[in-house]
Design a protein around this motif. Structure first.
Motif, short mmCIF file in Angstrom:
data_model
loop_
_atom_site.label_atom_id
_atom_site.label_comp_id
_atom_site.label_asym_id
_atom_site.label_seq_id
_atom_site.Cartn_x
_atom_site.Cartn_y
_atom_site.Cartn_z
N GLU A 173 0.81 -1.21 0.00
CA GLU A 173 0.00 0.00 0.00
C GLU A 173 0.85 1.27 0.00
N ASN A 174 2.18 1.10 0.00
CA ASN A 174 3.10 2.24 0.07
C ASN A 174 2.76 3.14 1.26
N SER A 175 2.48 2.51 2.40
CA SER A 175 2.08 3.23 3.60
C SER A 175 3.29 3.59 4.45
N ASP A 176 3.14 4.64 5.24
CA ASP A 176 4.18 5.03 6.19
C ASP A 176 3.88 4.48 7.58
N ILE A 177 2.59 4.28 7.87
CA ILE A 177 2.15 3.69 9.13
C ILE A 177 1.07 2.66 8.81
N VAL A 178 1.15 1.52 9.47
CA VAL A 178 0.08 0.52 9.40
C VAL A 178 -0.45 0.31 10.81
N ILE A 179 -1.75 0.45 10.98
CA ILE A 179 -2.41 0.23 12.26
C ILE A 179 -3.08 -1.14 12.21
N PHE A 180 -2.83 -1.96 13.23
CA PHE A 180 -3.46 -3.28 13.25
C PHE A 180 -4.21 -3.47 14.57
N TYR A 228 5.88 1.22 11.55
CA TYR A 228 6.31 2.53 11.03
C TYR A 228 7.50 2.40 10.09
N ARG A 229 7.55 3.30 9.12
CA ARG A 229 8.78 3.45 8.36
C ARG A 229 9.79 4.24 9.19
N ARG A 230 11.03 3.91 9.03
CA ARG A 230 12.10 4.45 9.87
C ARG A 230 12.18 5.98 9.85
N PHE A 231 11.91 6.60 8.68
CA PHE A 231 12.12 8.04 8.55
C PHE A 231 11.27 8.85 9.53
N VAL A 289 1.18 13.41 11.53
CA VAL A 289 1.43 14.59 10.70
C VAL A 289 2.48 14.29 9.64
N GLN A 290 3.51 13.56 10.01
CA GLN A 290 4.59 13.24 9.06
C GLN A 290 4.17 12.24 8.00
N ALA A 291 3.31 11.32 8.38
CA ALA A 291 2.95 10.23 7.47
C ALA A 291 2.06 10.70 6.33
N LYS A 292 2.43 10.35 5.12
CA LYS A 292 1.63 10.71 3.95
C LYS A 292 0.54 9.67 3.69
N HIS A 293 0.85 8.42 3.97
CA HIS A 293 -0.10 7.34 3.71
C HIS A 293 -0.21 6.46 4.96
N ILE A 294 -1.44 6.26 5.42
CA ILE A 294 -1.70 5.44 6.60
C ILE A 294 -2.73 4.38 6.24
N SER A 295 -2.44 3.15 6.62
CA SER A 295 -3.37 2.06 6.34
C SER A 295 -3.75 1.38 7.64
N ARG A 296 -4.90 0.73 7.61
CA ARG A 296 -5.32 -0.07 8.75
C ARG A 296 -5.56 -1.50 8.29
N LEU A 297 -4.96 -2.44 9.00
CA LEU A 297 -5.16 -3.87 8.74
C LEU A 297 -6.07 -4.42 9.84
N ASN A 298 -7.25 -4.88 9.45
CA ASN A 298 -8.21 -5.40 10.44
C ASN A 298 -7.88 -6.85 10.78
N LYS A 299 -6.78 -6.99 11.50
CA LYS A 299 -6.35 -8.31 11.94
C LYS A 299 -5.60 -8.15 13.26
N SER A 300 -5.87 -8.99 14.22
CA SER A 300 -5.19 -8.92 15.51
C SER A 300 -3.79 -9.52 15.39
N LEU A 301 -2.79 -8.70 15.64
CA LEU A 301 -1.40 -9.15 15.61
C LEU A 301 -0.72 -9.00 16.96
N TYR A 302 -1.38 -8.35 17.89
CA TYR A 302 -0.77 -7.97 19.17
C TYR A 302 -1.71 -8.39 20.30
#
Length: 221
Positions: free
Chosen positions: A109-116, A160-163, A187-200
């Motif tokens: 997804e070329n995301s900078d942050i993925v929320i799961f 998160y991406r390292r930058f 604010v820094q992230a241009k693309h944010i995605s959410r994955l609806n799956k429990s990983l944590y």
């Protein structure tokens, strides 16, 4: 070769939970990982347990005087080399695909942050959104979902991406460390995605309260 992922684990007096946490991180299906464990002046056997895991070449253990959660995370961030960053609290544990699932979304997804999603393991009503559905979210949608408590304002249920952390560190000596950095990350992230799956996976608040009371009672007997 797959890009390196850094997993940051601050540790302080979590002896009863620590091996379960570290075993879950060691046994990731995504192999190109570094695991940065920071023992923040533990007074129980946590530091020794951390050392047991240092036989794995992917694991680096730091021992420092107690300075708090933020300082422990910052120590690891100062040494992290991965393209992707993950945070795990040492009394929690993660899915075997914790890294691989999140990295897949980051890259596809070329995301900078993925929320799961996450699951409270002691609750009867566990996390139900465990479908492989991916959403792209705007900054406005993120804020609305945080306000509605649909997306927790935590660093550990995200990748998160390292930058994003090149100039950002956790504020030391303050409460609500996660809240203090999440706004800046979004604010820094241009693309944010959410994955609806429990990983944590976390122990339920009720379980932790009962455990804490039990330990206090043991000390007073």
């Amino acid at each position: 070769m797959k890009k390196l992922a850094s997993i940051i684990i601050p540790v302080y007096n979590v002896e009863p939970f620590l091996r379960k946490c570290l075993d879950s991180v060691i046994n990731q299906t995504y192999e190109n990982i570094e695991i940065l464990i920071v023992d923040d002046g533990s007074t129980d056997q946590s530091g020794m347990i951390c050392n047991d895991y240092s036989v794995d070449s992917r694991v680096t253990v730091f021992h420092q005087a107690n300075r708090g959660l933020s300082a422990a995370r910052n120590t690891a961030l100062n040494h992290a080399k991965g393209e992707y960053l993950f945070f795990v609290d040492s009394d929690d544990f993660v899915s075997p695909t914790f890294v691989s699932d999140a990295v897949t979304v980051l890259e596809k997804e070329n995301s900078d942050i993925v929320i799961f999603n996450y699951t409270e393991t002691g609750m009867r009503n566990e996390e139900k959104n465990i479908y492989n559905q991916i959403e792209k979210l705007s900054a406005y949608e993120i804020k609305q979902r945080i306000i509605s408590d649909d997306i927790g304002n935590y660093v550990w249920n995200k990748a998160y991406r390292r930058f994003l952390f090149l100039k950002l560190r956790f504020p030391e000596g303050e409460w609500f460390e996660d809240i203090a950095v999440m706004d800046q990350l979004f604010v820094q992230a241009k693309h944010i995605s959410r994955l609806n799956k429990s990983l944590y996976f976390i122990e339920s608040k009720i379980h932790l309260i009962c455990t804490g009371v039990h330990l206090i009672l043991q000390e007073t007997i």
